[in-house]
Design a protein around this motif. Structure first.
Motif, PDB file in Angstrom:
ATOM      1  N   PRO A 495       0.796  -1.225   0.000  1.00  0.00           N
ATOM      2  CA  PRO A 495       0.000   0.000   0.000  1.00  0.00           C
ATOM      3  C   PRO A 495       0.834   1.283   0.000  1.00  0.00           C
ATOM      4  N   ALA A 496       2.140   1.177   0.247  1.00  0.00           N
ATOM      5  CA  ALA A 496       2.955   2.375   0.415  1.00  0.00           C
ATOM      6  C   ALA A 496       3.475   2.889  -0.927  1.00  0.00           C
ATOM      7  N   TYR A 497       3.365   4.190  -1.122  1.00  0.00           N
ATOM      8  CA  TYR A 497       3.905   4.871  -2.302  1.00  0.00           C
ATOM      9  C   TYR A 497       4.526   6.182  -1.845  1.00  0.00           C
ATOM     10  N   ILE A 498       5.574   6.606  -2.536  1.00  0.00           N
ATOM     11  CA  ILE A 498       6.089   7.957  -2.344  1.00  0.00           C
ATOM     12  C   ILE A 498       5.494   8.796  -3.467  1.00  0.00           C
ATOM     13  N   SER A 499       4.436   9.483  -3.154  1.00  0.00           N
ATOM     14  CA  SER A 499       3.741  10.288  -4.156  1.00  0.00           C
ATOM     15  C   SER A 499       2.807  11.252  -3.444  1.00  0.00           C
ATOM     16  N   LYS A 500       2.234  12.157  -4.193  1.00  0.00           N
ATOM     17  CA  LYS A 500       1.296  13.114  -3.609  1.00  0.00           C
ATOM     18  C   LYS A 500       0.076  12.407  -3.033  1.00  0.00           C
ATOM     19  N   LEU A 501      -0.214  11.204  -3.556  1.00  0.00           N
ATOM     20  CA  LEU A 501      -1.380  10.440  -3.109  1.00  0.00           C
ATOM     21  C   LEU A 501      -0.993   9.285  -2.188  1.00  0.00           C
ATOM     22  N   GLY A 502       0.259   9.210  -1.774  1.00  0.00           N
ATOM     23  CA  GLY A 502       0.738   8.090  -0.967  1.00  0.00           C
ATOM     24  C   GLY A 502       0.441   8.269   0.506  1.00  0.00           C
ATOM     25  N   THR A 503      -0.777   7.917   0.916  1.00  0.00           N
ATOM     26  CA  THR A 503      -1.211   8.182   2.290  1.00  0.00           C
ATOM     27  C   THR A 503      -0.872   7.056   3.263  1.00  0.00           C
ATOM     28  N   ALA A 504      -0.561   5.862   2.773  1.00  0.00           N
ATOM     29  CA  ALA A 504      -0.250   4.748   3.673  1.00  0.00           C
ATOM     30  C   ALA A 504       1.106   4.981   4.348  1.00  0.00           C
ATOM     31  N   PRO A 505       1.213   4.679   5.630  1.00  0.00           N
ATOM     32  CA  PRO A 505       2.505   4.869   6.312  1.00  0.00           C
ATOM     33  C   PRO A 505       3.544   3.871   5.823  1.00  0.00           C
ATOM     34  N   LEU A 506       4.784   4.313   5.761  1.00  0.00           N
ATOM     35  CA  LEU A 506       5.887   3.423   5.439  1.00  0.00           C
ATOM     36  C   LEU A 506       6.228   2.593   6.672  1.00  0.00           C
ATOM     37  N   ALA A 507       6.662   1.355   6.439  1.00  0.00           N
ATOM     38  CA  ALA A 507       6.977   0.459   7.549  1.00  0.00           C
ATOM     39  C   ALA A 507       8.309  -0.225   7.297  1.00  0.00           C
ATOM     40  N   ALA A 508       9.036  -0.510   8.369  1.00  0.00           N
ATOM     41  CA  ALA A 508      10.295  -1.246   8.229  1.00  0.00           C
ATOM     42  C   ALA A 508      10.024  -2.563   7.515  1.00  0.00           C
ATOM     43  N   GLY A 509      10.841  -2.852   6.511  1.00  0.00           N
ATOM     44  CA  GLY A 509      10.647  -4.043   5.689  1.00  0.00           C
ATOM     45  C   GLY A 509      10.008  -3.756   4.344  1.00  0.00           C
ATOM     46  N   ASN A 510       9.452  -2.566   4.155  1.00  0.00           N
ATOM     47  CA  ASN A 510       8.948  -2.192   2.832  1.00  0.00           C
ATOM     48  C   ASN A 510      10.104  -2.044   1.854  1.00  0.00           C
ATOM     49  N   VAL A 511       9.900  -2.472   0.621  1.00  0.00           N
ATOM     50  CA  VAL A 511      10.822  -2.171  -0.474  1.00  0.00           C
ATOM     51  C   VAL A 511      10.101  -1.200  -1.394  1.00  0.00           C
ATOM     52  N   ILE A 512      10.742  -0.072  -1.672  1.00  0.00           N
ATOM     53  CA  ILE A 512      10.069   0.986  -2.410  1.00  0.00           C
ATOM     54  C   ILE A 512      11.062   1.664  -3.350  1.00  0.00           C
ATOM     55  N   SER A 513      10.575   2.146  -4.476  1.00  0.00           N
ATOM     56  CA  SER A 513      11.481   2.772  -5.444  1.00  0.00           C
ATOM     57  C   SER A 513      11.684   4.250  -5.133  1.00  0.00           C
ATOM     58  N   ASN A 514      12.779   4.778  -5.638  1.00  0.00           N
ATOM     59  CA  ASN A 514      13.154   6.187  -5.510  1.00  0.00           C
ATOM     60  C   ASN A 514      13.510   6.647  -6.908  1.00  0.00           C
ATOM     61  N   GLU A 515      12.562   7.326  -7.603  1.00  0.00           N
ATOM     62  CA  GLU A 515      12.761   7.589  -9.023  1.00  0.00           C
ATOM     63  C   GLU A 515      12.245   8.951  -9.501  1.00  0.00           C
ATOM     64  N   PRO A 516      12.814  10.032  -8.976  1.00  0.00           N
ATOM     65  CA  PRO A 516      12.462  11.334  -9.544  1.00  0.00           C
ATOM     66  C   PRO A 516      12.960  11.452 -10.982  1.00  0.00           C
ATOM     67  N   GLY A 517      12.392  12.378 -11.728  1.00  0.00           N
ATOM     68  CA  GLY A 517      12.795  12.533 -13.119  1.00  0.00           C
ATOM     69  C   GLY A 517      12.510  13.930 -13.641  1.00  0.00           C
ATOM     70  N   TYR A 518      12.864  14.129 -14.885  1.00  0.00           N
ATOM     71  CA  TYR A 518      12.539  15.361 -15.604  1.00  0.00           C
ATOM     72  C   TYR A 518      12.431  15.001 -17.080  1.00  0.00           C
ATOM     73  N   TYR A 519      11.443  15.590 -17.776  1.00  0.00           N
ATOM     74  CA  TYR A 519      11.180  15.209 -19.163  1.00  0.00           C
ATOM     75  C   TYR A 519      10.939  16.467 -20.001  1.00  0.00           C
ATOM     76  N   LYS A 520      11.753  16.632 -21.008  1.00  0.00           N
ATOM     77  CA  LYS A 520      11.597  17.759 -21.922  1.00  0.00           C
ATOM     78  C   LYS A 520      11.037  17.215 -23.228  1.00  0.00           C
ATOM     79  N   THR A 521       9.755  17.481 -23.458  1.00  0.00           N
ATOM     80  CA  THR A 521       9.061  16.915 -24.608  1.00  0.00           C
ATOM     81  C   THR A 521       9.800  17.227 -25.907  1.00  0.00           C
ATOM     82  N   GLY A 522      10.000  16.172 -26.696  1.00  0.00           N
ATOM     83  CA  GLY A 522      10.662  16.323 -27.986  1.00  0.00           C
ATOM     84  C   GLY A 522      12.165  16.404 -27.915  1.00  0.00           C
ATOM     85  N   ALA A 523      12.737  16.276 -26.712  1.00  0.00           N
ATOM     86  CA  ALA A 523      14.187  16.440 -26.575  1.00  0.00           C
ATOM     87  C   ALA A 523      14.837  15.279 -25.819  1.00  0.00           C
TER      88      ALA A 523
END
Length: 608
Positions: A495-523
């Motif tokens: 249930p855990a997400y790192i996002s604006k909608l990630g309301t579930a608490p993080l718990a020890a033992g969770n495996v979760i991604s860390n993937e910020p980005g940036y996208y320039k359309t057409g480039a």
């Protein structure tokens, strides 16, 4: 040189005439006296990846993304996708047939309320629509003064004449050395949770929940080792497991028969028998409206919420954590071999996106442990990298060119763990803007990796850490920062997400991604992704809260050529150098001499 075994590059809906298919659907709707129909990307389990026999949205629209929906009325149609897929939808679907709508900014319910004619009847498939989804559709039709009708047989199946047969992959037992807990112990925990929640039973509709509970795996769905199945776990008594018997060997059947009553196609009948006077927990994100109707009609009460397994399987036990570390070390060595190969070959201009995917999958296959890729590899060169969930096809395939960026987001399924990693690589000399924006993304990545937070904190509270450096420059990215990952299960797991909608608490033992980005359309596109394990953090002197932190699991170098060190703090440089030293130490023993030499240069301290 390289042979792709697991990845296919054909568009799943290639060769189809979208306009003709929509016309045929409209004719069928007219015959059924329906004024419109809701087409989802889901199967009966609301799975992210579905077998070919369930890919109705892709067949109708040409859009092959994992999430979306379409609304087809008599005179208009709309395709709804989120920010990951806006560019992909525009390339794959026919804009003369469909209006393209952002799934979050203008949900389907709003579109229905605006476009469904007064008095019109909108049909939907209650097997492929969740409880909450059906309620939203009902409200939307009421706003339009129309009517929502559940359709027993999906009308698309009447016009999809060459629909593939459902899969029949064998079910296998998941070894206890990887699972770390017996199925009997898991069932006992589920029963205890049902007691606590005052529920008489739980319906397990999430395929990963069934697989985790009974320590089984399958091959019915690409990239996710699960079997199409259901389970009913009562608070008292014997569980019921529903799976096609043709998938069970004698050994597997005997093992499962000790845990549950085995059934095939009588799920509705068994729920009807169980339901009277009972409160039954339904996972509101994966359970279909149809089964809720069955329970309520039989005199039962539906308890909405996550099934009890959701949080249990998200907290990895010691065996699963050890497996994750082993899987990431193995996978990191394969990815590093690929990155070294890419560095040698891509500058020539002769490596294509497809050839790069074949190479990466070959290096993973040579580990001798690969079961499948954990999702279709995203291999985006130059402007294709700006398509967040780009999937290369023979038509879109580009060569990697000097002066451009190459984004590769990939993962693997091993019996001991699931991986997901993204690296952005400079082909030749990167431009100043590329280096600046890559470094801003890296700063956000490091902010998440080094964060310390109290027990009970949610992903929504952490999400802005990853965005702050981009926000300060007037930039952002239109996807979540992180998602949970299963243990030889789904690469996307709640249930855990790192996002604006990630309301579930993080718990020890969770495996979760860390993937910020940036996208320039057409480039170009930039994303840096590692998987993290949530761990207990040391309590500071005088502290009053138990603290959590992250351990980085992924082992692969981050392209130093794209880093503008002037934009990093001393602490950020210290983190990067320490991470690269760890990557070098752990991977060198598994690499050939040429790749070791490349890795030593790729992980040298930033100041050198």
């Amino acid at each position: 040189m390289f042979e792709a075994k697991f990845q296919t590059f054909e568009d799943r809906a290639a060769g189809g005439d979208t306009a003709a298919r929509v016309k045929a659907l409209r004719a069928e709707l007219k015959r059924l006296k329906l004024d419109g129909f809701v087409v989802t990307s889901a199967d009966r389990h609301q799975s992210e990846y579905v077998p070919p026999s369930e890919q109705r949205l892709a067949w109708l629209t040409g859009f092959s993304g994992s999430t979306g929906a379409a609304m087809v009325l008599a005179d208009k149609a709309a395709l709804f996708v989120d920010g990951r897929y806006t560019l992909q939808a525009a390339e794959q679907a026919d804009k003369s047939v469909f209006e393209f709508v952002h799934l979050r900014e203008r949900p389907p319910e709003d579109w229905i309320a605006d476009h469904l004619p007064e008095g019109a009847t909108l049909g939907y498939d209650p097997w492929r629509t969740g409880i909450d989804g059906a309620e939203r559709l009902q409200k939307a039709c009421a706003r339009a003064k129309g009517k929502l009708v559940a359709v027993a047989d999906n009308p698309l199946d009447q016009v999809w004449t060459d629909r593939p047969a459902p899969p029949l992959a064998p079910v296998v037992l998941h070894d206890l050395k990887y699972a770390g807990e017996s199925a009997e112990a898991k069932l006992a925990r589920i029963r205890a949770e049902l007691e606590k929640q005052k529920c008489d039973a739980a319906v397990l509709s999430d395929l990963a929940s069934v697989a985790w509970t009974f320590n089984i795996r399958g091959g019915d769905v690409a990239h996710m080792p699960v079997a199409l199945s259901w389970a009913i776990v009562p608070r008292k008594g014997t569980p019921l497991l529903f799976v096609d018997s043709r998938k069970l060997s004698n050994q597997v059947r005997d093992a499962l028969a000790k845990l549950a009553e085995l059934h095939e196609r009588d799920l509705e009948d068994q729920l009807t028998k169980l339901a009277p006077g009972k409160t039954i927990r339904f996972d509101q994100s994966t359970a279909p409206r149809r089964l809720a109707d069955v329970i309520e009609k039989a005199g039962g009460t539906v308890s909405k919420g996550s099934d009890p397994v959701t949080r249990m399987k998200a907290v990895k036990n010691a065996a699963e954590i050890a497996g994750a570390r082993a899987a990431h070390a193995r996978d990191g060595a394969a990815l590093t071999r690929f990155l070294a190969w890419l560095d040698r070959e891509a500058i020539s201009g002769n490596v294509s996106e497809i050839e790069a995917v074949k190479a990466l999958e070959t290096f993973r296959r040579e580990t001798g442990k690969l079961k499948d890729v954990s999702f279709p590899t995203i291999s985006g060169a130059g402007p294709n990298g700006a398509i967040v969930h780009y999937r290369v096809t023979e038509q879109s395939n580009r060569k990697l060119k000097s002066g451009e960026l190459y984004l590769v987001d990939s993962g693997a399924q091993y019996e001991d763990g699931t991986t997901d990693v993204t690296r952005t690589v400079a082909i030749g000399e990167p431009g100043a803007e590329m280096r600046e924006r890559f470094t801003l993304v890296l700063k956000g990545h490091i902010a998440i990796a080094t964060s310390v937070f109290p027990e009970g904190a949610s992903g929504a509270q952490l999400d802005s850490f990853a965005r702050a450096p981009l926000w300060a420059a007037g930039l952002d990215f239109d996807h979540g920062t992180g998602h949970g990952v299963g243990s030889y299960l789904g690469v996307h797991e709640g249930p855990a997400y790192i996002s604006k909608l990630g309301t579930a608490p993080l718990a020890a033992g969770n495996v979760i991604s860390n993937e910020p980005g940036y996208y320039k359309t057409g480039a170009y596109g930039i994303r840096i992704e590692n998987l993290l394990l949530v761990v207990a953090a040391p309590a500071p002197a005088g502290g009053e809260k138990k603290l959590l932190a992250f351990e980085t699991l992924t082992r692969a170098p981050i392209d130093r050529r794209l880093i503008d060190a002037r934009l990093l703090t001393a602490k950020e440089i210290e983190w990067l150098d320490a991470y690269h030293a760890l990557v070098r130490k752990e991977l060198e023993p598994a690499l050939d001499a040429e790749t070791r030499k490349w890795l030593q240069a790729a992980t040298a301290p930033l100041g050198k």
